[in-house]
Scaffold this motif. Structure first.
Motif, PDB file in Angstrom:
ATOM      1  N   ALA A   1       3.686 -37.040-119.809  1.00 41.55           N
ATOM      2  CA  ALA A   1       3.242 -37.318-121.141  1.00 41.55           C
ATOM      3  C   ALA A   1       1.702 -37.197-121.646  1.00 41.55           C
ATOM      4  CB  ALA A   1       4.104 -38.279-121.800  1.00 41.55           C
TER       5      ALA A   1
ATOM      6  N   VAL B   1      15.734 -33.942-124.341  1.00 43.02           N
ATOM      7  CA  VAL B   1      15.977 -33.580-125.959  1.00 43.02           C
ATOM      8  C   VAL B   1      15.211 -32.748-126.557  1.00 43.02           C
ATOM      9  CG1 VAL B   1      16.063 -34.922-128.179  1.00 43.02           C
ATOM     10  CG2 VAL B   1      16.316 -36.175-126.056  1.00 43.02           C
ATOM     11  N   LYS B   2      15.755 -31.578-127.111  1.00 47.03           N
ATOM     12  CA  LYS B   2      15.126 -30.479-127.587  1.00 47.03           C
ATOM     13  C   LYS B   2      14.229 -29.707-126.618  1.00 47.03           C
ATOM     14  CE  LYS B   2      15.073 -31.792-132.535  1.00 47.03           C
ATOM     15  NZ  LYS B   2      14.326 -32.180-133.775  1.00 47.03           N
TER      16      LYS B   2
ATOM     17  N   VAL C   1       7.331 -29.922-124.233  1.00 44.47           N
ATOM     18  CA  VAL C   1       7.782 -29.311-125.559  1.00 44.47           C
ATOM     19  C   VAL C   1       6.947 -30.187-126.614  1.00 44.47           C
ATOM     20  CG1 VAL C   1       9.496 -28.545-127.225  1.00 44.47           C
ATOM     21  CG2 VAL C   1       9.852 -28.470-124.625  1.00 44.47           C
ATOM     22  N   ASN C   2       6.847 -31.355-126.519  1.00 49.05           N
ATOM     23  CA  ASN C   2       6.096 -32.174-127.524  1.00 49.05           C
ATOM     24  C   ASN C   2       4.732 -31.646-127.619  1.00 49.05           C
ATOM     25  OD1 ASN C   2       7.408 -35.527-126.440  1.00 49.05           O
ATOM     26  ND2 ASN C   2       7.994 -34.246-128.318  1.00 49.05           N
ATOM     27  N   PHE C   3       4.062 -31.202-126.343  1.00 48.13           N
ATOM     28  CA  PHE C   3       2.814 -30.712-126.812  1.00 48.13           C
ATOM     29  C   PHE C   3       2.491 -29.474-126.568  1.00 48.13           C
ATOM     30  CE2 PHE C   3       2.743 -35.482-125.528  1.00 48.13           C
ATOM     31  CZ  PHE C   3       2.008 -35.817-126.710  1.00 48.13           C
ATOM     32  N   GLY C   4       3.655 -28.521-126.785  1.00 42.75           N
ATOM     33  CA  GLY C   4       3.368 -27.226-126.904  1.00 42.75           C
ATOM     34  C   GLY C   4       3.429 -26.391-125.512  1.00 42.75           C
TER      35      GLY C   4
ATOM     36  N   ARG D   1      10.706 -32.725-121.951  1.00 43.23           N
ATOM     37  CA  ARG D   1      10.639 -32.969-123.299  1.00 43.23           C
ATOM     38  C   ARG D   1       9.080 -33.098-123.776  1.00 43.23           C
ATOM     39  NH1 ARG D   1      13.522 -38.427-126.596  1.00 43.23           N
ATOM     40  NH2 ARG D   1      12.038 -38.246-128.164  1.00 43.23           N
ATOM     41  N   ALA D   2       8.355 -33.818-122.738  1.00 40.28           N
ATOM     42  CA  ALA D   2       6.861 -34.082-122.899  1.00 40.28           C
ATOM     43  C   ALA D   2       5.867 -32.958-123.131  1.00 40.28           C
ATOM     44  CB  ALA D   2       6.372 -34.963-121.817  1.00 40.28           C
TER      45      ALA D   2
ATOM     46  N   GLY E   1      12.814 -35.936-118.870  1.00 44.24           N
ATOM     47  CA  GLY E   1      11.729 -36.656-119.930  1.00 44.24           C
ATOM     48  C   GLY E   1      10.432 -35.619-119.515  1.00 44.24           C
ATOM     49  N   VAL E   2      10.083 -35.219-118.281  1.00 45.18           N
ATOM     50  CA  VAL E   2       8.925 -34.314-118.400  1.00 45.18           C
ATOM     51  C   VAL E   2       9.031 -33.043-119.261  1.00 45.18           C
ATOM     52  CG1 VAL E   2       7.681 -32.824-116.575  1.00 45.18           C
ATOM     53  CG2 VAL E   2       8.204 -34.855-116.026  1.00 45.18           C
TER      54      VAL E   2
ATOM     55  N   ILE F   1       8.553 -37.894-129.855  1.00 50.49           N
ATOM     56  CA  ILE F   1       8.260 -38.272-128.486  1.00 50.49           C
ATOM     57  C   ILE F   1       9.031 -39.377-128.005  1.00 50.49           C
ATOM     58  CG2 ILE F   1       6.233 -39.206-127.041  1.00 50.49           C
ATOM     59  CD1 ILE F   1       4.384 -37.780-128.840  1.00 50.49           C
TER      60      ILE F   1
ATOM     61  N   ASP G   1      -0.394 -36.137-132.422  1.00 48.66           N
ATOM     62  CA  ASP G   1      -0.299 -34.669-133.000  1.00 48.66           C
ATOM     63  C   ASP G   1       0.735 -33.893-131.751  1.00 48.66           C
ATOM     64  OD1 ASP G   1      -0.685 -32.282-134.200  1.00 48.66           O
ATOM     65  OD2 ASP G   1      -2.274 -31.755-132.683  1.00 48.66           O
ATOM     66  N   THR G   2       1.992 -33.533-132.228  1.00 50.00           N
ATOM     67  CA  THR G   2       2.736 -32.629-131.667  1.00 50.00           C
ATOM     68  C   THR G   2       3.215 -31.456-131.975  1.00 50.00           C
ATOM     69  OG1 THR G   2       4.410 -34.055-132.692  1.00 50.00           O
ATOM     70  CG2 THR G   2       4.072 -34.786-130.559  1.00 50.00           C
ATOM     71  N   SER G   3       3.828 -30.585-131.233  1.00 47.18           N
ATOM     72  CA  SER G   3       4.149 -29.422-131.724  1.00 47.18           C
ATOM     73  C   SER G   3       5.395 -29.464-132.702  1.00 47.18           C
ATOM     74  CB  SER G   3       4.755 -28.586-130.493  1.00 47.18           C
ATOM     75  OG  SER G   3       6.063 -29.069-129.865  1.00 47.18           O
TER      76      SER G   3
ATOM     77  N   ILE H   1       1.008 -42.973-123.863  1.00 49.34           N
ATOM     78  CA  ILE H   1      -0.295 -42.409-124.379  1.00 49.34           C
ATOM     79  C   ILE H   1      -1.048 -43.345-125.153  1.00 49.34           C
ATOM     80  CG2 ILE H   1      -0.918 -40.592-126.184  1.00 49.34           C
ATOM     81  CD1 ILE H   1       1.650 -39.059-125.110  1.00 49.34           C
TER      82      ILE H   1
ATOM     83  N   HIS I   1      15.791 -25.687-122.904  1.00 46.67           N
ATOM     84  CA  HIS I   1      15.503 -24.415-122.715  1.00 46.67           C
ATOM     85  C   HIS I   1      14.279 -24.341-121.589  1.00 46.67           C
ATOM     86  CE1 HIS I   1      12.701 -25.653-125.659  1.00 46.67           C
ATOM     87  NE2 HIS I   1      11.584 -24.895-125.356  1.00 46.67           N
TER      88      HIS I   1
ATOM     89  N   GLU J   1       7.932 -27.765-132.729  1.00 48.10           N
ATOM     90  CA  GLU J   1       9.288 -27.603-132.004  1.00 48.10           C
ATOM     91  C   GLU J   1      10.055 -28.833-131.641  1.00 48.10           C
ATOM     92  OE1 GLU J   1      10.624 -24.712-128.261  1.00 48.10           O
ATOM     93  OE2 GLU J   1       8.682 -25.152-128.583  1.00 48.10           O
ATOM     94  N   GLN J   2       9.287 -29.848-131.239  1.00 44.20           N
ATOM     95  CA  GLN J   2       9.871 -31.157-130.704  1.00 44.20           C
ATOM     96  C   GLN J   2       8.895 -32.011-131.111  1.00 44.20           C
ATOM     97  OE1 GLN J   2      11.302 -33.774-130.805  1.00 44.20           O
ATOM     98  NE2 GLN J   2      12.651 -33.749-128.811  1.00 44.20           N
ATOM     99  N   PRO J   3       8.709 -32.447-132.454  1.00 41.85           N
ATOM    100  CA  PRO J   3       7.564 -33.620-132.926  1.00 41.85           C
ATOM    101  C   PRO J   3       8.076 -34.799-132.517  1.00 41.85           C
ATOM    102  CG  PRO J   3       8.935 -32.945-134.536  1.00 41.85           C
ATOM    103  CD  PRO J   3       9.331 -32.037-133.735  1.00 41.85           C
TER     104      PRO J   3
ATOM    105  N   GLN K   1       7.252 -42.675-123.542  1.00 39.89           N
ATOM    106  CA  GLN K   1       6.162 -41.764-123.372  1.00 39.89           C
ATOM    107  C   GLN K   1       5.208 -42.152-124.311  1.00 39.89           C
ATOM    108  OE1 GLN K   1       8.872 -38.506-122.834  1.00 39.89           O
ATOM    109  NE2 GLN K   1       8.245 -37.985-120.870  1.00 39.89           N
TER     110      GLN K   1
ATOM    111  N   ALA L   1       7.834 -39.447-115.868  1.00 38.62           N
ATOM    112  CA  ALA L   1       7.762 -38.590-117.208  1.00 38.62           C
ATOM    113  C   ALA L   1       6.700 -39.103-118.235  1.00 38.62           C
ATOM    114  CB  ALA L   1       8.981 -38.946-117.617  1.00 38.62           C
TER     115      ALA L   1
END
Lengths: 241, 241
Positions: free
Chosen positions: B148, B49-50, B26-29, B23-24, B20-21, A141, A133-135, A149, B53, A137-139, A145, B144
């Motif tokens: 994650a 990636v994505k 953002v993956n998880f909000g 990105r992770a 990589g950190v 992974i 389950d990801t956000s 997990i 910001h 915004e950037q699903p 990484q 990274a």
């Protein structure tokens, strides 16, 4: 622990990611890796810190089916929602894998390529689907990484107390494949399956079978039954729909 | 969600890992990142990636203390076993963080450099320690990948049902630091602390305080008390041990 857990990388593109996956496996006590149809065969062992041996003895497969064949239960991974197929979480994967392993099954986790992941067709080849389950915004992974997990949760699952191992040996993927092939012929012969599209129904039957965690012996019995049906059915016109 | 969760990278060496950190996260909000005393300030946004910001608005700190100052509760990470300090698991970190956040605290997770991780001294600055259980063969997780796993567990924790938020506001790290500094002066003045080594006892008192999850008001009260003690104690020779 963990010898009965395998990871399959299908069509990986970046050698660094392959090395990163190998390292994560060793971090969590696993070492069985298969690499199927990669974009490169040149893996830099430097990215697999203290996991070079995993890369060296990785099984190199030409196809996904070849890579997953030796396992009894195959879980594909995706960041997408798949229509009509519920996905389990990484935590549920860890628990389910531990439970199946306690019953004698070997299991493997399949990760797709960096750009597109596993296709619907690839996931059809898997007995279960795991979705992290990801956000929104950037699903997506990163491959290494995601593997970290999943390996982490598999280790957590294997640490749970388990019932004593049963004596029955779980059927492998290849044995189930042979059963499905025999069933296809039998049901085509009996006019039950649509010859233009037999695999959709077969896929459903296969998943039902795998949910039942069949033993080697049960799959052998069913295969013999299907072969017997093949030999004895009289070709009949297919029921109209 | 997640605005009250921060990640701190202390002395990272590889720009790819920093990306990589990000990105992770953002993956998880999550999106709050601080980078303290890195080996390089040139981060390649392609690895994030994505999550470019997150890198762009990352807080650049010169010291660990500067990076963790704004948070109420700081959890350091390590792959080592630390003498006399029990470590929590990533899952416990997710649950504990969610609980503290429900009570109004902001929390942060500190990850050390790729080569040595956090030192004992760095970990002394943290209110709790999280250890990812790994195999003895390769205990060191890639930066990274560790991030994650921790971000994944923090998201899991935040998804749990939580009690309604209390009105009291948790004290930040900086406020607790000021209290500890005042306490040091007061207890040195009172001859309680060994001037050659005051920080060991102070560290223990500090951890006791943080376990109690003090509010801003409580820390202000204690600081005022310590200052009053400072002003009023008559220097006495320290008790002999």
């Amino acid at each position: 622990m963990g010898e009965e857990v395998g990871f399959v990388l299908y069509k990986p593109r970046l050698a660094d990611n392959v090395g990163g996956v190998a390292r994560a496996l060793v971090n969590f006590g696993f070492s069985r890796l298969a690499i199927a149809d990669p974009a490169t065969w040149h893996f830099d062992p430097r990215s697999a810190v203290k996991a070079e041996h995993v890369l060296e003895k990785a099984y190199m497969a030409l196809t996904l089916d070849e890579a997953i064949g030796p396992y009894a239960w195959v879980c594909g991974t995706t960041s997408r929602k798949i229509r009509r197929r519920p996905a389990i979480s990484p935590r549920e994967l860890g628990e389910e894998a531990a439970r199946r392993m306690a019953a004698g099954a070997s299991i493997c986790v399949v990760l797709g390529s960096e750009n597109h992941g596993l296709t619907d067709e690839d996931l059809e080849r898997c007995d279960a689907i795991c979705r992290i389950d990801t956000s929104l915004e950037q699903p997506s992974i990163n491959l290494a990484q995601a593997a970290a997990i999943l390996a982490y949760e598999l280790r957590q699952g294997l640490k749970l107390p388990r019932p004593p191992r049963e004596l029955a040996v779980a059927a492998t993927r290849e044995e189930v494949d042979r059963l499905v092939a025999s069933t296809r012929e039998a049901l085509l012969g009996a006019g039950f399956l649509n010859p233009q599209q037999p695999d959709k129904i077969l896929g459903e039957l296969r998943r039902l079978l795998v949910r039942g965690e069949p033993t080697k012996r049960e799959v052998e019995l069913l295969t013999a039954a299907a072969k017997q049906v093949q030999r004895t059915v009289v070709p009949t016109p297919r029921r109209s729909e």
